[in-house]
Design a protein around this motif. Structure first.
Motif, PDB file in Angstrom:
ATOM      1  N   LEU A  47       0.832  -1.206   0.000  1.00 40.97           N
ATOM      2  CA  LEU A  47       0.000   0.000   0.000  1.00 40.97           C
ATOM      3  C   LEU A  47       0.867   1.258   0.000  1.00 40.97           C
ATOM      4  O   LEU A  47       0.614   2.209  -0.745  1.00 40.97           O
ATOM      5  N   TYR A  48       1.886   1.260   0.833  1.00 36.05           N
ATOM      6  CA  TYR A  48       2.771   2.425   0.928  1.00 36.05           C
ATOM      7  C   TYR A  48       3.508   2.664  -0.391  1.00 36.05           C
ATOM      8  O   TYR A  48       3.547   3.786  -0.905  1.00 36.05           O
ATOM      9  N   ASN A  49       4.070   1.596  -0.955  1.00 32.90           N
ATOM     10  CA  ASN A  49       4.847   1.742  -2.190  1.00 32.90           C
ATOM     11  C   ASN A  49       3.971   2.165  -3.365  1.00 32.90           C
ATOM     12  O   ASN A  49       4.361   3.009  -4.175  1.00 32.90           O
ATOM     13  N   ASP A  50       2.763   1.573  -3.453  1.00 31.10           N
ATOM     14  CA  ASP A  50       1.891   1.878  -4.591  1.00 31.10           C
ATOM     15  C   ASP A  50       1.328   3.292  -4.519  1.00 31.10           C
ATOM     16  O   ASP A  50       1.174   3.960  -5.546  1.00 31.10           O
ATOM     17  N   ILE A  51       1.023   3.754  -3.320  1.00 31.56           N
ATOM     18  CA  ILE A  51       0.411   5.084  -3.226  1.00 31.56           C
ATOM     19  C   ILE A  51       1.446   6.185  -3.455  1.00 31.56           C
ATOM     20  O   ILE A  51       1.091   7.327  -3.761  1.00 31.56           O
ATOM     21  N   GLN A  52       2.723   5.836  -3.342  1.00 30.60           N
ATOM     22  CA  GLN A  52       3.768   6.809  -3.678  1.00 30.60           C
ATOM     23  C   GLN A  52       3.641   7.271  -5.131  1.00 30.60           C
ATOM     24  O   GLN A  52       3.908   8.427  -5.447  1.00 30.60           O
ATOM     25  N   ARG A  53       3.209   6.352  -6.021  1.00 29.76           N
ATOM     26  CA  ARG A  53       3.055   6.701  -7.444  1.00 29.76           C
ATOM     27  C   ARG A  53       1.954   7.722  -7.670  1.00 29.76           C
ATOM     28  O   ARG A  53       1.952   8.440  -8.661  1.00 29.76           O
ATOM     29  N   THR A  54       0.972   7.755  -6.770  1.00 30.48           N
ATOM     30  CA  THR A  54      -0.192   8.625  -6.981  1.00 30.48           C
ATOM     31  C   THR A  54      -0.152   9.879  -6.114  1.00 30.48           C
ATOM     32  O   THR A  54      -1.132  10.617  -6.062  1.00 30.48           O
ATOM     33  N   LYS A  55       0.970  10.140  -5.440  1.00 32.16           N
ATOM     34  CA  LYS A  55       1.007  11.231  -4.463  1.00 32.16           C
ATOM     35  C   LYS A  55       0.775  12.607  -5.082  1.00 32.16           C
ATOM     36  O   LYS A  55       0.406  13.548  -4.372  1.00 32.16           O
ATOM     37  N   HIS A  56       0.953  12.718  -6.411  1.00 33.45           N
ATOM     38  CA  HIS A  56       0.706  14.009  -7.069  1.00 33.45           C
ATOM     39  C   HIS A  56      -0.790  14.308  -7.186  1.00 33.45           C
ATOM     40  O   HIS A  56      -1.177  15.432  -7.528  1.00 33.45           O
ATOM     41  N   LEU A  57      -1.642  13.312  -6.886  1.00 29.80           N
ATOM     42  CA  LEU A  57      -3.084  13.484  -7.052  1.00 29.80           C
ATOM     43  C   LEU A  57      -3.769  14.026  -5.800  1.00 29.80           C
ATOM     44  O   LEU A  57      -4.923  14.429  -5.864  1.00 29.80           O
ATOM     45  N   PHE A  58      -3.077  14.013  -4.662  1.00 30.93           N
ATOM     46  CA  PHE A  58      -3.769  14.327  -3.416  1.00 30.93           C
ATOM     47  C   PHE A  58      -2.865  15.068  -2.443  1.00 30.93           C
ATOM     48  O   PHE A  58      -1.651  15.184  -2.631  1.00 30.93           O
ATOM     49  N   SER A  59      -3.510  15.556  -1.388  1.00 31.21           N
ATOM     50  CA  SER A  59      -2.801  16.125  -0.243  1.00 31.21           C
ATOM     51  C   SER A  59      -2.962  15.140   0.904  1.00 31.21           C
ATOM     52  O   SER A  59      -4.080  14.756   1.248  1.00 31.21           O
ATOM     53  N   SER A  60      -1.853  14.710   1.490  1.00 33.41           N
ATOM     54  CA  SER A  60      -1.895  13.620   2.462  1.00 33.41           C
ATOM     55  C   SER A  60      -1.325  14.046   3.810  1.00 33.41           C
ATOM     56  O   SER A  60      -0.416  14.881   3.869  1.00 33.41           O
ATOM     57  N   TYR A 157      -7.616   9.272   0.713  1.00 31.47           N
ATOM     58  CA  TYR A 157      -8.281   8.113   1.314  1.00 31.47           C
ATOM     59  C   TYR A 157      -8.972   7.262   0.249  1.00 31.47           C
ATOM     60  O   TYR A 157      -9.042   6.034   0.374  1.00 31.47           O
ATOM     61  N   ILE A 158      -9.472   7.906  -0.808  1.00 30.60           N
ATOM     62  CA  ILE A 158     -10.098   7.151  -1.900  1.00 30.60           C
ATOM     63  C   ILE A 158      -9.046   6.353  -2.667  1.00 30.60           C
ATOM     64  O   ILE A 158      -9.237   5.166  -2.963  1.00 30.60           O
ATOM     65  N   GLU A 159      -7.909   6.994  -2.978  1.00 29.88           N
ATOM     66  CA  GLU A 159      -6.840   6.292  -3.702  1.00 29.88           C
ATOM     67  C   GLU A 159      -6.288   5.138  -2.870  1.00 29.88           C
ATOM     68  O   GLU A 159      -5.943   4.081  -3.399  1.00 29.88           O
ATOM     69  N   LEU A 160      -6.208   5.337  -1.559  1.00 32.20           N
ATOM     70  CA  LEU A 160      -5.714   4.283  -0.677  1.00 32.20           C
ATOM     71  C   LEU A 160      -6.582   3.028  -0.800  1.00 32.20           C
ATOM     72  O   LEU A 160      -6.072   1.900  -0.875  1.00 32.20           O
ATOM     73  N   ASN A 161      -7.896   3.215  -0.857  1.00 28.80           N
ATOM     74  CA  ASN A 161      -8.798   2.066  -0.978  1.00 28.80           C
ATOM     75  C   ASN A 161      -8.836   1.512  -2.393  1.00 28.80           C
ATOM     76  O   ASN A 161      -9.122   0.330  -2.586  1.00 28.80           O
ATOM     77  N   HIS A 162      -8.543   2.360  -3.386  1.00 28.42           N
ATOM     78  CA  HIS A 162      -8.369   1.858  -4.749  1.00 28.42           C
ATOM     79  C   HIS A 162      -7.253   0.817  -4.801  1.00 28.42           C
ATOM     80  O   HIS A 162      -7.280  -0.105  -5.627  1.00 28.42           O
ATOM     81  N   LEU A 163      -6.267   0.974  -3.937  1.00 27.82           N
ATOM     82  CA  LEU A 163      -5.076   0.132  -4.000  1.00 27.82           C
ATOM     83  C   LEU A 163      -5.177  -1.143  -3.169  1.00 27.82           C
ATOM     84  O   LEU A 163      -4.277  -1.979  -3.210  1.00 27.82           O
ATOM     85  N   VAL A 164      -6.268  -1.309  -2.408  1.00 27.26           N
ATOM     86  CA  VAL A 164      -6.421  -2.530  -1.603  1.00 27.26           C
ATOM     87  C   VAL A 164      -6.458  -3.782  -2.488  1.00 27.26           C
ATOM     88  O   VAL A 164      -5.729  -4.748  -2.233  1.00 27.26           O
ATOM     89  N   PRO A 165      -7.294  -3.823  -3.564  1.00 27.55           N
ATOM     90  CA  PRO A 165      -7.263  -5.014  -4.429  1.00 27.55           C
ATOM     91  C   PRO A 165      -5.899  -5.242  -5.076  1.00 27.55           C
ATOM     92  O   PRO A 165      -5.497  -6.391  -5.298  1.00 27.55           O
TER      93      PRO A 165
END
Length: 663
Positions: A47-60, A157-165
């Protein structure tokens, strides 16, 4: 932090594994430290590694400057918490996981379900922040409501749950939905996959001969695929392309389930009837197709991006269906319109499925309530009036204002109905519990207006199974109110007072019901209550005890149907509670079938002469489907009553409830 996990944390995953075998449960229980690495350590890191790719889409609230292995235990704790919460999230959405072999199927999780999970994650984050002591006066201010967050903060939070599957896929597991799995066979999927590829080859030939390009090609053809490879026979296709066809094939039954249809193979000597899809059905299936397409992309490493970039794997269409342009929506609709032809290619037919089977599918089309029908008919009438006459701007504005007020009022009423449905669903037994009581059974439950005056009851007390079908006076909200009262008293009789004799339960039920409704008071009381068929099965002796008021019981054994009429009359409120209710005892054999029902099925108007279906026709039809398993009998009964109703497009007359159980 990773060392603080307990065996109990790992065993929670057993609850969301689809049909785990005893060996698998034992393996996880004995080797839980190894499974901790799979279900918690590995998923948290993914989850941590994958969401790094999308970090430009959100404020975390988190930073992603370090590799996961370089994080402190405190920094890792949030990601472990996310992993620990996954079983609870899956249960919330009625989803399960299982190891996959050749390829990972997509799971149809709508965007609004992701928002529900995102909201829960944010709530957990807020609770955690509030519990952290403010030592330097720089504690982060948090909103109490997810809705109040800026879009870029919600997006995390939405992207985080996108990455669960995706994280589960990397751990070797796919997400599945039981309602979809029961309607799919490997033989069916393979036939569809071959038909999809065969049609692709035909479309290629059309294109090469100068015909108009078909959107079907973009459905099957993945970006970057070599065209000459795709021209191979199905068995010679590369695995990734073959898997893409198989995934498309797996989801065709799901699209049809979304509009209330189930598949079956056409009998020998018969041709499958052509499926004619309405605009509403096409729109629902198009929405499901877009959900499937998005998850297929996400599981293969694609993320949202403003422009399509095959190298970076970004695509602007990985968004909710509602946010697509009309031209993009039309692509999905075009693909859906091809499904009837595919069905004919593989000799499969469709029939109406029991609505109970799809009631839990979040993407399924919902039957129009009478409220919604009134609103739709009003809109159509207004459009028709405008086509006949030209209205002045003042009159047009007045009509629009009236329509808005009408729509607001009807939506408010409908929202009240929806919440009433939520309440009713919360106390009715769920399908899993019913299957545990009676593995070969079905419930055909179709309220006339969102909520129902009919209800069903199942409870297990040692070696007694107590179950029944009740029909309260009226339907809609009034009927649902009575059903809530009746169910509560019935539950008290069985699960608090521990009564198992149906006649004693009925005595308690009607005495309490009459007192509650003040039926002993002529001026204040009301005369409404319920009809009911109530049974208690002694599983040791195979003796069924039946007692009823108004509703009979059908018993089928050896090809013969016996009707047990209710031997009780409704007691007058002023009679003493010394009145006894009578019951029948039935000796059952393996393979016998029991049917309980309300009067809604037999009283449904339809046919060419606008007549009721009648109990005689119901008995004959029940006997005609005895060779089918109970779940299929439920589907056949629903298909039968829908055909009867649709001859002259009759509205549903009353709430419908039929219970079928094979011993």
């Amino acid at each position: 932090m990773s060392g603080d996990f307990t065996k109990r944390d790992v065993l929670k995953w057993i609850e969301v594994i689809y049909r785990p075998g005893n060996q698998q449960i034992q393996d996880i229980t004995l080797n839980w430290p190894e499974y901790k690495k799979t279900f918690i350590d590995r998923i948290a890191e993914n989850l941590y590694n994958d969401i790094q790719r999308t970090k430009h889409l959100f404020s975390s609230p988190y930073t992603f400057k370090k590799k996961f292995s370089k994080l402190t235990e405190t920094e890792k704790s949030s990601w472990y918490d996310f992993a620990l919460d996954i079983p609870k999230k899956l249960r919330l959405l009625n989803l399960y996981i299982r190891p996959y072999k050749d390829f990972c199927r997509t799971c149809l999780i709508p965007y609004y379900d992701l928002e529900t999970l995102a909201r829960a994650d944010y709530h957990n984050y807020c609770q955690k922040q509030k519990s952290v002591p403010d030592t330097k006066g720089k504690k982060e201010q948090v909103h109490d409501s997810f809705r109040d967050l800026p879009d870029e903060k919600k997006r995390f939070y939405i992207e985080l749950n996108h990455l669960v599957p995706v994280a589960l896929k990397k751990a070797g597991y796919e997400i599945i939905r039981p309602e979809e799995m029961t309607e799919i066979s490997e033989k069916m999927v393979m036939k569809f996959a071959r038909a999809i590829h065969s049609k692709y080859l035909r479309e290629i030939k059309k294109r090469d001969t100068g015909s108009k390009k078909s959107s079907y090609l973009s459905w099957v053809h993945n970006p970057g695929d070599a065209q000459d490879i795709n021209l191979s026979d199905f068995d010679d296709l590369p695995e990734d392309i073959k898997h893409s066809n198989l995934d498309n094939a797996y989801q065709i039954p799901a699209k049809l389930l979304a509009i209330g249809y189930k598949l079956r193979q056409t009998g020998k000597g018969f041709k499958p009837a052509v499926l004619h899809l309405s605009e509403d059905e096409i729109e629902t299936m198009a929405r499901v197709e877009h959900i499937r397409w998005c998850w297929d992309k996400i599981l293969h490493g694609w993320i949202y991006g403003k422009v399509k970039d095959e190298r970076r794997k970004t695509h602007p269409a990985i968004i909710p269906y509602e946010d697509l342009s009309e031209s993009e929506k039309e692509k999905d609709r075009e693909l859906v319109r091809l499904v009837p032809a595919l069905l004919q290619d593989v000799d499969y037919d469709v029939f109406h499925v029991n609505p109970e089977k799809i009631s839990k599918l979040p993407y399924a089309i919902k039957p129009l309530s009478s409220i919604r029908r009134i609103l739709d008919e009003t809109k159509k009438m207004n459009a028709h009036i405008r086509s006949l006459v030209s209205l002045s701007p003042d009159v047009e504005e007045m009509v629009e204002a009236r329509n808005r007020k009408l729509e607001e009022a009807l939506k408010e009423i409908e929202s009240s109905y929806d919440y009433a449905l939520h309440i009713q669903e919360s106390f009715l037994p769920d399908n899993l519990y019913i299957r545990e009581c009676f593995p070969d059974s079905f419930i055909l439950f179709k309220p006339k207006d969102i909520v129902s005056g009919d209800f069903y009851f199942f409870s297990r007390l040692n070696h007694h199974m107590v179950f029944g079908a009740a029909d309260c006076t009226g339907h809609g909200i009034p009927g649902a109110l009575l059903s809530t009262i009746g169910y509560g008293i019935l539950d008290e009789a069985v699960n608090v007072l521990k009564l198992t004799d149906p006649s004693e339960i009925l005595k308690h039920l009607y005495l309490k019901m009459h007192k509650f409704l003040k039926m002993e008071t002529e001026k204040k009381g009301i005369s409404d209550d319920m009809d009911i068929a109530l049974c208690s099965l002694n599983t040791r002796k195979h003796i069924l005890t039946f007692s009823g008021i108004g509703n009979p019981l059908y018993h089928v054994s050896g090809g013969k149907l016996d009707e047990y009429r209710p031997g009780n009359l409704k007691k007058k409120p002023d009679e003493s509670d010394g009145n006894e209710y009578i019951s029948d005892s039935i000796n059952l054999k393996n393979g016998d079938s029991i049917y309980l029902f309300s009067d809604g099925y037999a009283d449904q108007f339809g046919g060419s002469d606008h007549k009721k279906y009648q109990t005689g026709r119901l008995k004959s039809f029940i006997l005609s489907i005895q060779d089918n398993p109970m779940p299929e009998q439920g589907d056949r009964l629903y298909e039968e009553i829908e055909k009867w109703r649709e001859v002259k497009n009759e509205e549903q007359t009353d709430d419908i409830l039929v219970i079928g159980i094979r011993i």
